[in-house]
Scaffold this motif. Structure first.
Motif, PDB file in Angstrom:
ATOM      1  N   SER A 234       0.840  -1.197   0.000  1.00  0.00           N
ATOM      2  CA  SER A 234       0.000   0.000   0.000  1.00  0.00           C
ATOM      3  C   SER A 234       0.876   1.249   0.000  1.00  0.00           C
ATOM      4  CB  SER A 234      -0.902   0.018   1.234  1.00  0.00           C
ATOM      5  OG  SER A 234      -1.751  -1.107   1.253  1.00  0.00           O
ATOM      6  N   THR A 235       0.380   2.302  -0.622  1.00  0.00           N
ATOM      7  CA  THR A 235       1.111   3.567  -0.672  1.00  0.00           C
ATOM      8  C   THR A 235       0.172   4.724  -0.343  1.00  0.00           C
ATOM      9  OG1 THR A 235       0.679   3.840  -3.052  1.00  0.00           O
ATOM     10  CG2 THR A 235       2.741   2.745  -2.417  1.00  0.00           C
ATOM     11  N   TYR A 250       4.986   8.900  -3.739  1.00  0.00           N
ATOM     12  CA  TYR A 250       4.255   8.163  -2.711  1.00  0.00           C
ATOM     13  C   TYR A 250       5.265   7.566  -1.726  1.00  0.00           C
ATOM     14  CZ  TYR A 250       0.628   8.103  -6.361  1.00  0.00           C
ATOM     15  OH  TYR A 250      -0.275   8.455  -7.346  1.00  0.00           O
ATOM     16  N   GLU A 251       4.778   7.231  -0.541  1.00  0.00           N
ATOM     17  CA  GLU A 251       5.573   6.428   0.380  1.00  0.00           C
ATOM     18  C   GLU A 251       4.834   5.133   0.661  1.00  0.00           C
ATOM     19  OE1 GLU A 251       5.808   7.314   4.617  1.00  0.00           O
ATOM     20  OE2 GLU A 251       4.500   9.050   4.280  1.00  0.00           O
ATOM     21  N   THR A 252       5.593   4.065   0.864  1.00  0.00           N
ATOM     22  CA  THR A 252       4.969   2.783   1.168  1.00  0.00           C
ATOM     23  C   THR A 252       4.528   2.771   2.626  1.00  0.00           C
ATOM     24  OG1 THR A 252       7.133   1.832   1.727  1.00  0.00           O
ATOM     25  CG2 THR A 252       6.337   1.526  -0.543  1.00  0.00           C
ATOM     26  N   TYR A 255       5.049  -1.681   5.163  1.00  0.00           N
ATOM     27  CA  TYR A 255       6.133  -2.421   4.525  1.00  0.00           C
ATOM     28  C   TYR A 255       7.347  -2.262   5.433  1.00  0.00           C
ATOM     29  CZ  TYR A 255       8.918  -4.317   0.653  1.00  0.00           C
ATOM     30  OH  TYR A 255       9.717  -5.128  -0.140  1.00  0.00           O
ATOM     31  N   LEU A 261       8.060   5.922  -3.809  1.00  0.00           N
ATOM     32  CA  LEU A 261       7.715   5.556  -5.176  1.00  0.00           C
ATOM     33  C   LEU A 261       7.508   6.833  -5.983  1.00  0.00           C
ATOM     34  CD1 LEU A 261       6.722   3.762  -7.535  1.00  0.00           C
ATOM     35  CD2 LEU A 261       4.465   3.744  -6.426  1.00  0.00           C
ATOM     36  N   PHE A 300      11.179   2.950  -7.590  1.00  0.00           N
ATOM     37  CA  PHE A 300      11.175   2.800  -6.138  1.00  0.00           C
ATOM     38  C   PHE A 300      12.555   3.178  -5.612  1.00  0.00           C
ATOM     39  CE2 PHE A 300       7.616   0.112  -7.247  1.00  0.00           C
ATOM     40  CZ  PHE A 300       6.730   0.266  -6.185  1.00  0.00           C
TER      41      PHE A 300
END
Length: 369
Positions: A234-235, A250-252, A255, A261, A300
């Motif tokens: 998920s991000t 985005y950031e994860t 995780y 990302l 990434f």
């Protein structure tokens, strides 16, 4: 595993490169990318008739790698290695391979200098040199057989110790290699190659400061049949001003390794922002890894801290959730908790990661192409 498609048409690629000649040097097939501009919303390969057909570049790479494999040049058959998905929230993928080691990288020193600098008396046959990819001056891509590699190209070399199917090194040749770090032109070419391959199974990796491939400035590429675990994570968006810069960041979440990302259909903007982010980390002596996927649209970024116990770092594919085990005992005992804890030990602290996020958003704001 993915499967190769045999090369059709008038291109003859099978056969080994001859030993280095004192007068002529190395000759290799050169794939020249087309100059025709594509819209930012459509990066489909010019060499691909439709989305269901493999592109010419994809076919050539796989054909050359298959030839290298069939000639017995690989240390082992990576397609025979046992794979297992660790059931859980993240579906980590592990491989059992007692012959692979991150330090079993062959000496590619001959390819880290201009070909004119190779010793005239060298008897090396250069079988692992599969192809050179460079910018072209024609609208459509073309293949130039058996010619001297251009200085501004990227050399594709088969990895004798593959992590996955089609594992190659992408070594920038001369002009695109800086003495200290790579520049935007090189990253643009790498992302353009990923776009031209036009295969969702094709991933490109890069490690800086991680000692995975010490003292060599190169990328690596493999084919993975299924999405890697990080691609399913998920991000949440931290920057989404697409109208201004064409970049989304985005950031994860959920995780074990903190990651960013970057995604865009604008290859130039993507190269600008990622390059600036990596350069900032490099200047700060911060190890980091990259994965380029989705036909060059997604990148990434995994900043890392050194593991205090082992004194090492994760490789780019390990950052993505793909691990190679050397013993059957460790392979059988592998669990989601064990892998998650290992990855978390390399993850950035919250404060440092927040600083990096803010810096990347600033780059995305400032670097408008």
């Amino acid at each position: 595993m993915v499967s190769a498609t045999k090369l059709e048409g008038g291109y003859s690629f099978h056969g080994k490169n001859p030993p280095l000649d004192q007068s002529e040097g190395v000759k290799v097939h050169v794939y020249r990318l087309g100059t025709e501009q594509r819209g930012h919303d459509d990066l489909k390969s010019l060499a691909c008739a439709d989305q269901g057909s493999p592109s010419l570049l994809d076919t050539i790479i796989l054909s050359q790698w298959e030839n290298f494999s069939q000639e017995g040049q690989l240390a082992y058959d990576v397609t025979a290695c046992k794979l297992k998905v660790i059931e859980g929230e993240r579906d980590f993928v592990i491989q059992m391979n007692d012959k692979w080691n991150s330090f079993l990288v062959k000496e590619y020193g001959n390819f880290t200098h201009p070909f004119g600098c190779l010793k005239p008396n060298s008897t090396r046959s250069c079988e692992e040199l599969l192809l050179c990819i460079a910018e072209g001056d024609k609208n459509e891509p073309e293949v130039v057989p058996s010619t001297t590699p251009p200085n501004d190209g990227v050399l594709l070399l088969a990895n004798e110790y593959p992590v996955e199917y089609g594992h190659t090194f992408l070594v920038p040749n001369v002009i695109n290699r800086l003495s200290s770090f790579w520049d935007k032109r090189m990253f643009e070419l790498i992302t353009k190659i990923a776009s031209e391959v036009n295969s969702t199974t094709f991933r490109v990796f890069f490690d800086d400061g991680t000692s995975i491939v010490p003292n060599n400035m190169l990328f690596q590429a493999c084919y993975f049949a299924n999405p890697l675990p990080v691609e399913s994570a998920s991000t949440v968006p931290i920057h989404d001003r697409k109208a201004k810069s064409g970049i989304r960041v985005y950031e994860t979440v959920d995780y074990p390794l903190k990651a960013l990302l970057f995604t865009s259909n604008n290859r130039n903007a993507l190269a600008n922002v990622v390059r600036e982010a990596c350069l900032a980390l490099h200047k700060n002596n911060t190890a980091h890894s990259l994965m380029i996927s989705n036909n060059g649209r997604n990148v990434f970024l995994f900043p890392q801290v050194k593991n205090l116990v082992t004194g090492c770092y994760l490789s780019a594919w390990e950052c993505c959730g793909y691990f190679v085990y050397h013993t059957k005992v460790d392979f059988d005992r592998a669990s989601e908790a064990e892998i998650s804890n290992r990855m978390a030990s390399f993850s950035f602290e919250d404060g440092a990661f927040e600083d990096l996020k803010n810096l990347c958003c600033a780059f995305a704001d400032d670097l408008v192409t």
